[in-house]
Design a protein around this motif. Structure first.
Motif, PDB file in Angstrom:
ATOM      1  N   TYR A 149       0.862  -1.194   0.000  1.00  0.00           N
ATOM      2  CA  TYR A 149       0.000   0.000   0.000  1.00  0.00           C
ATOM      3  C   TYR A 149       0.892   1.235   0.000  1.00  0.00           C
ATOM      4  O   TYR A 149       1.645   1.475   0.943  1.00  0.00           O
ATOM      5  N   LEU A 150       0.788   2.053  -1.073  1.00  0.00           N
ATOM      6  CA  LEU A 150       1.645   3.221  -1.222  1.00  0.00           C
ATOM      7  C   LEU A 150       0.917   4.459  -0.701  1.00  0.00           C
ATOM      8  O   LEU A 150       0.246   5.171  -1.449  1.00  0.00           O
ATOM      9  N   ALA A 151       1.037   4.704   0.601  1.00  0.00           N
ATOM     10  CA  ALA A 151       0.463   5.917   1.203  1.00  0.00           C
ATOM     11  C   ALA A 151       1.497   7.030   1.073  1.00  0.00           C
ATOM     12  O   ALA A 151       2.020   7.556   2.063  1.00  0.00           O
ATOM     13  N   LEU A 152       1.774   7.401  -0.170  1.00  0.00           N
ATOM     14  CA  LEU A 152       2.894   8.267  -0.507  1.00  0.00           C
ATOM     15  C   LEU A 152       2.482   9.290  -1.555  1.00  0.00           C
ATOM     16  O   LEU A 152       1.494   9.093  -2.273  1.00  0.00           O
ATOM     17  N   PRO A 153       3.264  10.361  -1.726  1.00  0.00           N
ATOM     18  CA  PRO A 153       3.017  11.267  -2.857  1.00  0.00           C
ATOM     19  C   PRO A 153       3.295  10.549  -4.177  1.00  0.00           C
ATOM     20  O   PRO A 153       4.203   9.718  -4.260  1.00  0.00           O
ATOM     21  N   PRO A 154       2.526  10.835  -5.225  1.00  0.00           N
ATOM     22  CA  PRO A 154       2.722  10.169  -6.516  1.00  0.00           C
ATOM     23  C   PRO A 154       4.130  10.346  -7.089  1.00  0.00           C
ATOM     24  O   PRO A 154       4.578   9.521  -7.878  1.00  0.00           O
ATOM     25  N   SER A 155       4.832  11.393  -6.664  1.00  0.00           N
ATOM     26  CA  SER A 155       6.172  11.642  -7.206  1.00  0.00           C
ATOM     27  C   SER A 155       7.151  10.525  -6.881  1.00  0.00           C
ATOM     28  O   SER A 155       8.137  10.336  -7.607  1.00  0.00           O
ATOM     29  N   VAL A 156       6.909   9.772  -5.816  1.00  0.00           N
ATOM     30  CA  VAL A 156       7.833   8.692  -5.465  1.00  0.00           C
ATOM     31  C   VAL A 156       7.306   7.319  -5.871  1.00  0.00           C
ATOM     32  O   VAL A 156       7.965   6.307  -5.617  1.00  0.00           O
ATOM     33  N   TYR A 157       6.117   7.252  -6.483  1.00  0.00           N
ATOM     34  CA  TYR A 157       5.597   5.959  -6.933  1.00  0.00           C
ATOM     35  C   TYR A 157       6.590   5.214  -7.827  1.00  0.00           C
ATOM     36  O   TYR A 157       6.832   4.010  -7.617  1.00  0.00           O
ATOM     37  N   PRO A 158       7.160   5.869  -8.850  1.00  0.00           N
ATOM     38  CA  PRO A 158       8.054   5.118  -9.743  1.00  0.00           C
ATOM     39  C   PRO A 158       9.250   4.504  -9.017  1.00  0.00           C
ATOM     40  O   PRO A 158       9.568   3.330  -9.225  1.00  0.00           O
ATOM     41  N   ALA A 159       9.910   5.290  -8.135  1.00  0.00           N
ATOM     42  CA  ALA A 159      11.082   4.774  -7.430  1.00  0.00           C
ATOM     43  C   ALA A 159      10.708   3.617  -6.512  1.00  0.00           C
ATOM     44  O   ALA A 159      11.381   2.572  -6.494  1.00  0.00           O
ATOM     45  N   VAL A 160       9.629   3.780  -5.756  1.00  0.00           N
ATOM     46  CA  VAL A 160       9.201   2.726  -4.832  1.00  0.00           C
ATOM     47  C   VAL A 160       8.783   1.479  -5.609  1.00  0.00           C
ATOM     48  O   VAL A 160       9.133   0.347  -5.243  1.00  0.00           O
ATOM     49  N   SER A 161       8.047   1.674  -6.695  1.00  0.00           N
ATOM     50  CA  SER A 161       7.591   0.530  -7.487  1.00  0.00           C
ATOM     51  C   SER A 161       8.759  -0.239  -8.090  1.00  0.00           C
ATOM     52  O   SER A 161       8.749  -1.476  -8.138  1.00  0.00           O
ATOM     53  N   GLN A 162       9.781   0.485  -8.554  1.00  0.00           N
ATOM     54  CA  GLN A 162      10.961  -0.182  -9.104  1.00  0.00           C
ATOM     55  C   GLN A 162      11.658  -1.034  -8.053  1.00  0.00           C
ATOM     56  O   GLN A 162      12.110  -2.152  -8.334  1.00  0.00           O
ATOM     57  N   MET A 163      11.740  -0.504  -6.830  1.00  0.00           N
ATOM     58  CA  MET A 163      12.402  -1.249  -5.760  1.00  0.00           C
ATOM     59  C   MET A 163      11.569  -2.457  -5.314  1.00  0.00           C
ATOM     60  O   MET A 163      12.114  -3.509  -4.985  1.00  0.00           O
ATOM     61  N   ILE A 164      10.245  -2.301  -5.298  1.00  0.00           N
ATOM     62  CA  ILE A 164       9.396  -3.453  -4.982  1.00  0.00           C
ATOM     63  C   ILE A 164       9.615  -4.548  -6.015  1.00  0.00           C
ATOM     64  O   ILE A 164       9.783  -5.726  -5.683  1.00  0.00           O
ATOM     65  N   LYS A 165       9.612  -4.147  -7.282  1.00  0.00           N
ATOM     66  CA  LYS A 165       9.804  -5.114  -8.368  1.00  0.00           C
ATOM     67  C   LYS A 165      11.157  -5.800  -8.268  1.00  0.00           C
ATOM     68  O   LYS A 165      11.276  -7.013  -8.487  1.00  0.00           O
ATOM     69  N   LYS A 166      12.165  -5.047  -7.906  1.00  0.00           N
ATOM     70  CA  LYS A 166      13.517  -5.577  -7.874  1.00  0.00           C
ATOM     71  C   LYS A 166      13.788  -6.433  -6.640  1.00  0.00           C
ATOM     72  O   LYS A 166      14.480  -7.455  -6.730  1.00  0.00           O
ATOM     73  N   CYS A 167      13.235  -6.035  -5.492  1.00  0.00           N
ATOM     74  CA  CYS A 167      13.649  -6.654  -4.228  1.00  0.00           C
ATOM     75  C   CYS A 167      12.563  -7.426  -3.484  1.00  0.00           C
ATOM     76  O   CYS A 167      12.887  -8.293  -2.657  1.00  0.00           O
ATOM     77  N   CYS A 168      11.269  -7.125  -3.722  1.00  0.00           N
ATOM     78  CA  CYS A 168      10.234  -7.612  -2.812  1.00  0.00           C
ATOM     79  C   CYS A 168       9.072  -8.346  -3.473  1.00  0.00           C
ATOM     80  O   CYS A 168       8.040  -8.563  -2.830  1.00  0.00           O
ATOM     81  N   MET A 169       9.188  -8.740  -4.720  1.00  0.00           N
ATOM     82  CA  MET A 169       8.079  -9.446  -5.367  1.00  0.00           C
ATOM     83  C   MET A 169       7.897 -10.826  -4.744  1.00  0.00           C
ATOM     84  O   MET A 169       8.866 -11.503  -4.399  1.00  0.00           O
ATOM     85  N   ASN A 170       6.656 -11.216  -4.642  1.00  0.00           N
ATOM     86  CA  ASN A 170       6.332 -12.506  -4.043  1.00  0.00           C
ATOM     87  C   ASN A 170       6.610 -13.628  -5.041  1.00  0.00           C
ATOM     88  O   ASN A 170       6.158 -13.576  -6.179  1.00  0.00           O
ATOM     89  N   LYS A 171       7.324 -14.629  -4.616  1.00  0.00           N
ATOM     90  CA  LYS A 171       7.644 -15.768  -5.488  1.00  0.00           C
ATOM     91  C   LYS A 171       6.766 -16.977  -5.192  1.00  0.00           C
ATOM     92  O   LYS A 171       6.887 -18.015  -5.834  1.00  0.00           O
ATOM     93  N   ARG A 172       5.850 -16.831  -4.196  1.00  0.00           N
ATOM     94  CA  ARG A 172       5.042 -17.984  -3.800  1.00  0.00           C
ATOM     95  C   ARG A 172       3.545 -17.674  -3.829  1.00  0.00           C
ATOM     96  O   ARG A 172       2.756 -18.348  -3.189  1.00  0.00           O
ATOM     97  N   GLY A 173       3.150 -16.634  -4.543  1.00  0.00           N
ATOM     98  CA  GLY A 173       1.746 -16.269  -4.608  1.00  0.00           C
ATOM     99  C   GLY A 173       1.590 -14.900  -5.219  1.00  0.00           C
ATOM    100  O   GLY A 173       2.487 -14.399  -5.895  1.00  0.00           O
ATOM    101  N   TRP A 174       0.428 -14.240  -4.978  1.00  0.00           N
ATOM    102  CA  TRP A 174       0.188 -12.972  -5.657  1.00  0.00           C
ATOM    103  C   TRP A 174       0.861 -11.791  -4.990  1.00  0.00           C
ATOM    104  O   TRP A 174       1.152 -11.799  -3.790  1.00  0.00           O
TER     105      TRP A 174
END
Length: 518
Positions: A149-174
């Motif tokens: 849940y991104l309770a953040l300003p939209p300006s940081v969505y891209p950076a946070v989303s890139q880091m989620i994709k790179k470091c925190c994606m779930n490998k065992r479900g959704w």
């Protein structure tokens, strides 16, 4: 047997022997909920209280859920919990237990991770913490689920989303990502943001939250329209003269002028909240209650809206706006707008949809007001009493009522206005109406995207308003000054009257709860 709506339009059996009402939502492993911006106002005032209310009602079983807060603020687990404690309010139903124990049980589920939004270090710590809890609750190979849940300003969505994709994606479900409005400032910025998120996540993984879609009365719109025979033949241009969708606040920016001034009332309220409501009022019956079928019909409405006419726009700014020290000097940002939208299709051709939103007005309310045409051949000469209206009050004092002309009790044959009233506080006294964020968070866990904004829907909405917004930004529209506590600029009432709205004088709807007090 009673049923519980699980959000996928298929009822499940009622829980037995104290079984949680949410078990079906948690079949197949534990759920990790990660709140970015955990130390900010949105998280502590909306996100965490919503999670707490779901927890205390049994929709987030502690044995299967872990909650993580992530932010740049250096805090400990207990430090975050202390910040949140004052915002978690047990319900009356909890008072039979020890209220503090309910709060403590929820807070014990929260782990805090401190880190920057644009570097890997914090996200690697977050990933390690999530994995540890997943293994504890689902084993080393069991299925898991992750909600970011991104309770953040939209300006940081891209950076946070890139880091989620790179470091925190779930490998065992959704994996699901919830993003808050505003989704850009115009069509170009919205498309850029959507493109950045679309490169990282599928549309099925992205949940664009508009909390108005979680409001109880808004969720009742489709049921009212399509489950009641007497509305079906009336809901068209042959019977309806105009529709008003109104948002009014009786206070100004109150120190939040810096944020508000960047967006203004149209971007902040009309382009998203009120336009979403318009879609539900105007859409055709979907093929089914599938989220995609419903969103398909909403997009058709947006694509049928004609370009906004200059003479059907009134902008205003309340006279104390520039006194807010957080507002830039000389700002011309509108705090009020009345805009007429017209839908070019068979059902609504010729019916004005009047969108009205403003701050520092005479009252606080949000409502939909459907005004019907005059009675042809009116033998009672009742037009002076006002037209029939169907009103859905979204907030406060949720209600639906029908204004109609009736005989005044007594010996004389005189007519007056009254109402058939369904006021929620009176009719549903034993039911607690959930907050919008509670409903939408639960929908996200269940994978129901019906009440979230799809990418093509967002694009179509921005296409309607971007030309007008750019002209306002260039100073081509003047904001009229109006007094605090007024109805707004008189020119707005003149506009609504010109397009067909007939205001009823001398009639005021009073919620039954207030009538009892009077």
């Amino acid at each position: 047997m009673s049923t519980i709506n699980t959000g996928n339009n298929l009822p499940c059996e009622s829980p037995k022997d104290g079984e949680s009402a949410s078990l079906k939502s948690f079949e197949g492993g534990c759920v990790s909920i990660i709140v970015f911006g955990a130390s900010g106002d949105l998280a502590k005032k909306k996100t965490f209280p919503a999670l707490f209310n779901l927890f205390r009602q049994g929709f987030l079983p502690g044995s299967q859920v872990q909650i993580f807060g992530y932010a740049r603020t250096p805090l400990t687990d207990e430090g975050l919990r202390d910040r949140l404690r004052g915002y978690l309010k047990p319900a009356k139903s909890d008072l039979s237990k020890d209220p503090s124990s309910v709060v403590k049980a929820f807070l014990d589920l929260i782990t805090y991770v401190h880190g920057n939004y644009d570097t890997e270090e914090g996200y690697l710590k977050l990933e390690q913490s999530i994995v540890e809890h997943e293994e504890l609750k689902s084993g080393e190979e069991g299925p898991t689920k992750r909600l970011f849940y991104l309770a953040l300003p939209p300006s940081v969505y891209p950076a946070v989303s890139q880091m989620i994709k790179k470091c925190c994606m779930n490998k065992r479900g959704w994996t699901r990502v919830v993003v808050e409005k505003p989704f850009g400032k115009d069509l170009a910025s919205s498309e850029e943001l959507s493109g950045q998120l679309g490169q990282l996540f599928t549309e099925e993984q992205i949940y664009r939250i508009d909390h108005y879609l979680g409001k109880e009365i808004v969720q009742n719109l489709l049921v009212m329209r399509f489950a009641n025979r007497f509305f079906l033949p009336l809901w068209n241009r042959d019977n309806i003269d105009n529709v008003q969708i109104v948002f009014k606040e009786d206070f100004g920016t109150e120190g939040r002028g810096g944020y508000f001034d960047e967006y203004g009332i149209i971007r902040d309220i009309i382009q998203n909240h009120l336009l979403q409501v318009l879609c539900l009022v105007a859409m055709e019956k979907p093929v089914s209650l599938s989220p995609e079928h419903i969103r398909d019909e909403k997009v058709k409405v947006l694509r049928a809206i004609e370009p906004i006419k200059d003479d059907e726009v009134v902008l205003g700014q309340y006279d104390g706006y520039l006194n807010d020290p957080t507002v830039p000097k000389g700002s011309t940002t509108p705090t009020f707008a009345t805009i007429v939208l017209r839908i070019h299709n068979e059902r609504w051709d010729g019916v004005p949809f009047i969108m009205k939103a403003g701050k520092a007005l005479d009252s606080r309310k949000a409502e939909i007001r459907v005004q019907f045409k005059d009675v042809p051949g009116d033998i009672y000469r009742c037009q002076k009493q006002g037209r029939n209206e169907f009103v859905m009050r979204l907030q406060p004092s949720e209600a639906m009522y029908m204004k109609l002309t009736v005989k005044q009790p007594g010996l004389e044959m005189s007519a007056t206005q009254s109402e058939l009233d369904l006021s929620y506080r009176q009719r549903y006294q034993d039911i607690v109406i959930p907050e919008a964020y509670e409903r939408l968070l639960l929908d996200t866990i269940r994978g129901d995207q019906q009440h979230f904004v799809r990418r093509d829907e967002l694009r179509a909405a921005w296409e309607i308003f971007t030309p007008l917004l750019h002209r306002i930004d260039r100073g081509e529209f003047k904001s009229l000054i109006y007094p605090e506590g007024s109805r707004g600029p008189p020119e707005a009432d003149q506009l609504t009257e010109r397009v067909g709205y007939v205001r009823t004088h001398g009639y005021i709807w009073i919620p039954p709860s207030l009538k009892a007090e009077l």
